[in-house]
Write a protein that holds these residues in place. Structure first.
Motif, PDB file in Angstrom:
ATOM      1  N   ARG A 183      -5.661   5.111   2.053  1.00 62.93           N
ATOM      2  CA  ARG A 183      -6.663   5.736   2.913  1.00 62.93           C
ATOM      3  C   ARG A 183      -7.962   4.932   2.880  1.00 62.93           C
ATOM      4  N   GLU A 184      -8.353   4.527   1.707  1.00 60.96           N
ATOM      5  CA  GLU A 184      -9.612   3.778   1.591  1.00 60.96           C
ATOM      6  C   GLU A 184      -9.523   2.406   2.237  1.00 60.96           C
ATOM      7  N   LEU A 201       0.827  -1.207   0.000  1.00 60.20           N
ATOM      8  CA  LEU A 201       0.000   0.000   0.000  1.00 60.20           C
ATOM      9  C   LEU A 201       0.860   1.256   0.000  1.00 60.20           C
ATOM     10  N   ALA A 202       1.992   1.187   0.693  1.00 67.09           N
ATOM     11  CA  ALA A 202       2.855   2.374   0.785  1.00 67.09           C
ATOM     12  C   ALA A 202       3.385   2.780  -0.581  1.00 67.09           C
ATOM     13  N   ARG A 203       3.481   1.803  -1.506  1.00 65.69           N
ATOM     14  CA  ARG A 203       4.008   2.109  -2.840  1.00 65.69           C
ATOM     15  C   ARG A 203       2.946   2.693  -3.765  1.00 65.69           C
ATOM     16  N   GLY A 204       1.671   2.545  -3.396  1.00 62.83           N
ATOM     17  CA  GLY A 204       0.600   2.975  -4.292  1.00 62.83           C
ATOM     18  C   GLY A 204       0.147   4.403  -4.036  1.00 62.83           C
ATOM     19  N   ASP A 205      -0.906   4.791  -4.720  1.00 60.89           N
ATOM     20  CA  ASP A 205      -1.478   6.118  -4.538  1.00 60.89           C
ATOM     21  C   ASP A 205      -2.005   6.226  -3.100  1.00 60.89           C
ATOM     22  N   PRO A 206      -1.637   7.290  -2.383  1.00 60.10           N
ATOM     23  CA  PRO A 206      -2.057   7.400  -0.980  1.00 60.10           C
ATOM     24  C   PRO A 206      -3.572   7.304  -0.795  1.00 60.10           C
ATOM     25  N   SER A 207      -4.325   7.667  -1.814  1.00 59.37           N
ATOM     26  CA  SER A 207      -5.780   7.601  -1.668  1.00 59.37           C
ATOM     27  C   SER A 207      -6.254   6.150  -1.527  1.00 59.37           C
ATOM     28  N   ILE A 208      -5.528   5.227  -2.114  1.00 53.03           N
ATOM     29  CA  ILE A 208      -5.912   3.816  -1.994  1.00 53.03           C
ATOM     30  C   ILE A 208      -5.676   3.363  -0.552  1.00 53.03           C
TER      31      ILE A 208
END
Ligand SMILES: Cc1cc2nc3c(=O)[nH]c(=O)nc-3n(C[C@H](O)[C@H](O)[C@H](O)COP(=O)(O)OP(=O)(O)OC[C@H]3O[C@@H](n4cnc5c(N)ncnc54)[C@H](O)[C@@H]3O)c2cc1C
Ligand code: SF4
Lengths: 520, 197
Positions: B92-93, B83-90
């Protein structure tokens, strides 16, 4: 002029460049266009938001590959997660991580584009010289059945046993070691992606390529694009480094692929009279998984070498499909295949014995089938778009019938068990169980659907009221903006799209080049 | 592959109302499982989300001969890193989703139970997961898909889990020292494709 490839870490200050043509994206469309323009002696700057990854990085580690070389780290999906969407994001775009299947466009699709969508001048005769050239240049050759891996052989045998039409696939490879790992990047450079062919050649001819440059906006004034604004990304994190890259070009060509190209236009407030982001086609796929007594090892050998278009046309109002097999690498299989807990582990434990059959559905050619839409999300959502693709009875009927056909083919080839892509899979042990598929639930997320072929979103057509670009790939309302990628397709194809995109881009390059002349 | 997600919590009034209610209710504050936080620290998850996800991973990967268990693979830790590598909005969800998933009030509404998911016995956890998987509400199925895919992506990113499937990556083909060409000035041509000059 000497060309070169730069990466984000080299761009330590804000930079402004001028050139003849700014090409946004380096995939199938961008790669061809960049070379064709550079060959004409034009000064070309190419911006690619993905990193510059080469065979040094293609270490066959799946987790790293998806999170690094794919859009949204391999997690792109429709808003409701009902359709997973796999798409490249690296120098070479989808051509760097795709499965090498090459098909010329079916003539009936080009005829439909002409007759239904008003596209002019783009027919088989116009594209043939480009395909001939590309097939020579990218070493696109038949992969004979004698060289098929067991996974493809199962499809071939099953089709033969049932008397269905079948064919072998052409592949863009040279000295391919048949490792089966095309989807995570070719470690031997055998795959003739634009990364190892057209882009280096274009760079030799002067093209300047900036990787890790994510174009955020196009500035316009009157009927012209005046500047292309990109954020420089940190190659290690793919997050903005704070540096900006601005390109002032005579002509801009957006080649970001379906989803990203309409997304960029929308961010730039270019809505194409409401048509941008409409008519998104996904070739939605349902996967039928089978288990064989013998080892199949569907993760090894050239991944996709047999196909059948027997069911592509089921008559008016019925979704048709193309049959092919995918490679089954563990991580991708774990996410794509059905089940949970012990049941899922059971599938994974028998991975070497698994075969899978793809039904790739032809969307956009039936009345009322308008496909999906792309829209913007919050400004804070850097890589994400709102992708919607309503699945209707029309789709579910097609998926159900496709799964029945797949199961029959797999049993005919000797499968001991076939499983549907339902979140609680329908398990079939023989022909008589195929009827169970009629009673299974068909709704989003109860039956999983995937896509690796995105098309549309900036449709080409004969009228600005119904399309985004004209028959020269020019944005209807701007003189110096072109879109050159799969997003311009007014429908899907019913065959894998790469060669069509390559051909359309090479054909379209004449119009882009001419626009430079006319603005010089 | 997809550690998928999406606006699972924005999928309608029902989910939003539930989230709003969850934050303000006594039941929603019932504590879930507590697990020691990994010594490397967490980049995305808070301790509660980490424990909830690990509880889910234990059900996704029950003990099986030849396969490493969820704790050996440290599924929640690997998911945190993915998750840390992806878009922060993901990220968050997914965090919001895990909060709701372990939320006792949501449990009461959906299953009639007031014990947070992460504290339920295994069979009851399986029943909760099955309830989300087969729910008539698309947003619950979406949530199940998001968490399932993230768990599978994390687990099968571990070499021992990959080995357990019988897959062996072809060896001897990858060259970590292969030269990286950036232009003619750097010498040799990049690809095997040559040019069409
Ligand atoms: C796993 C997989 C297997 C496939 N197998 C096959 C196959 O066997 N045969 C086949 O024909 N097709 C296959 N495809 C599909 C094929 O690769 C694509 O259809 C094709 O590459 C699309 O070409 P394109 O030019 O439209 O976009 P892409 O090739 O996707 O290129 C677009 C590029 O633009 C970049 N970009 C996007 N937005 C921006 C921006 N704002 N700023 C800068 N850069 C941007 C992207 O990062 C990307 O690199 C496969 C795809 C996948 C994912
Ligand atoms: S199958 Fe061929 S083209 Fe694909 S990764 Fe292996 S060597 Fe490269």
């Amino acid at each position: 002029m000497m060309g070169r490839i730069w990466t984000g870490d080299e761009l330590t200050e804000d930079t402004t460049l001028t050139c003849d043509v700014c090409v946004v994206g380096s995939g199938a469309g961008g790669g061809v266009l960049g070379l064709e323009l550079a060959k004409r002696g034009l000064d070309v700057v190419m911006l690619e938001e993905g990193g510059y990854h080469t065979r040094r990085d293609f270490d066959l580690d799946e987790a790293k590959a998806y999170s690094t070389f794919y859009q949204e780290g391999g997690n792109r999906a429709t808003d409701d997660l009902a359709i997973s969407i796999f798409q490249g994001r690296t120098v070479g775009g989808g051509t760097t991580i795709n499965w090498c299947a090459c098909f010329r466009t079916p003539p009936e699709i080009l005829e439909r584009w002409r007759d239904v969508h008003g596209v002019k001048g783009l027919d088989t005769a116009a594209l043939t010289p480009h395909w001939d050239w590309l097939e020579e240049r990218l070493s696109i050759r038949d992969w004979p059945i004698e060289q098929a891996n067991r996974n493809n052989r199962i499809l071939w045998d099953g089709l033969g046993a049932l008397g269905y039409s079948r064919g072998t696939v052409k592949r863009n490879v040279r000295a391919c070691a048949a490792l089966g790992t095309c989807g995570v990047g070719c470690p031997t450079d055998a795959k003739q992606s634009t990364l190892v062919t057209l882009i280096p050649e274009a760079v030799e001819k002067g093209l300047r390529l900036y990787a890790n440059a994510s174009v955020r906006q196009l500035s316009t004034q009157g009927v012209r694009v005046t500047a292309v604004h990109a954020d420089v990304l940190d190659p290690a994190t793919s997050r903005p480094s704070g540096r900006r890259l601005t390109v002032n070009a005579k002509v801009t060509a957006v080649c970001g692929g379906a989803i990203n190209s309409p997304g960029l236009l929308l961010r730039s407030k270019l809505t194409g009279r409401g048509n941008v982001g409409k008519r998104l086609f996904l070739h939605p796929v349902v996967i039928s998984q089978a288990r064989f007594r013998e080892r199949v090892e569907a993760y090894s050998g050239a991944p996709l070498t047999v196909y059948s278009r027997q069911f592509i046309d089921r008559g008016p109002g019925k979704l048709g499909w193309l049959l092919e097999v995918p490679p089954l690498l563990p991580l991708q299989s774990a996410v794509a295949l059905s089940g949970f807990g012990a049941e899922h582990q059971e599938h994974m434990a028998s991975l070497p014995h698994a075969n899978a059959l793809l039904s790739i559905c032809l969307d956009g050619v039936h009345p009322g089938d308008e496909g999906g839409t792309v829209a913007l999300r919050d400004a804070s959502e850097y890589t994400r778009f709102k992708v919607r693709y309503p699945l209707r009875d029309f789709h579910w009927e097609g998926f159900r019938e496709a799964l029945k056909v797949s199961a029959r083919i797999q049993f005919a080839a000797g499968a001991e068990q076939v499983m549907s892509p339902h979140s609680r899979p329908v398990v079939m042990r023989g022909e008589k169980d195929i009827a169970l598929l009629d009673r299974a639930p068909y709704s989003p997320l109860e039956c999983s659907v995937v896509s690796a072929h995105q098309m549309g979103g900036c449709a080409m057509g004969g009228s600005p009221q119904t399309s985004v670009v004209d028959s020269t790939l020019r944005y209807w309302d701007l003189d110096n903006l072109f879109i050159v990628d799969g997003s311009v397709f007014p429908t899907a194809l019913g065959v894998n799209p790469m060669e069509t995109i390559l051909g359309v881009a090479r054909w379209g390059s004449q119009h882009v080049a001419a626009a430079v002349g006319s603005t010089a | 592959m997809s550690l998928s997600r999406r606006t699972v919590l924005k999928q309608g009034m029902f989910a939003s109302a539930l989230l709003a209610l969850g934050g303000s209710s006594f039941l929603a504050l019932r504590e879930g499982l507590s697990l020691p936080v990994p010594e490397e620290g967490l980049q995305v998850f808070g301790p509660a989300e980490y424990a909830t996800f690990q509880a889910l991973a234990r059900r996704a990967f029950p003990a099986r001969e030849g396969f490493p268990d969820a704790d050996t693979v440290r599924v929640a830790f690997l998911a945190d890193r993915l998750l840390a590598r992806g878009d922060p909005s993901i990220a968050r969800e997914v965090r919001q989703l895990l909060g709701l998933f372990d939320n006792a009030l949501a449990g009461l509404l959906f299953t009639g139970r007031v014990t947070p998911f992460s504290r339920l016995p295994p069979e009851a956890q399986d029943a909760v997961l099955e309830g989300w998987r087969s729910s008539r509400l698309v947003f619950r199925r979406t949530a199940h898909q998001a968490l399932r895919a993230l768990a599978h992506a994390a687990y099968y990113s571990h070499p021992d889990a990959v080995r357990a499937t019988g897959f062996v990556a072809p060896e001897g083909f990858h060259d970590p020292d292969a030269p990286v060409w950036r232009g003619s000035a750097d010498g040799a041509f990049a690809g095997s494709g040559g040019t069409s000059r």
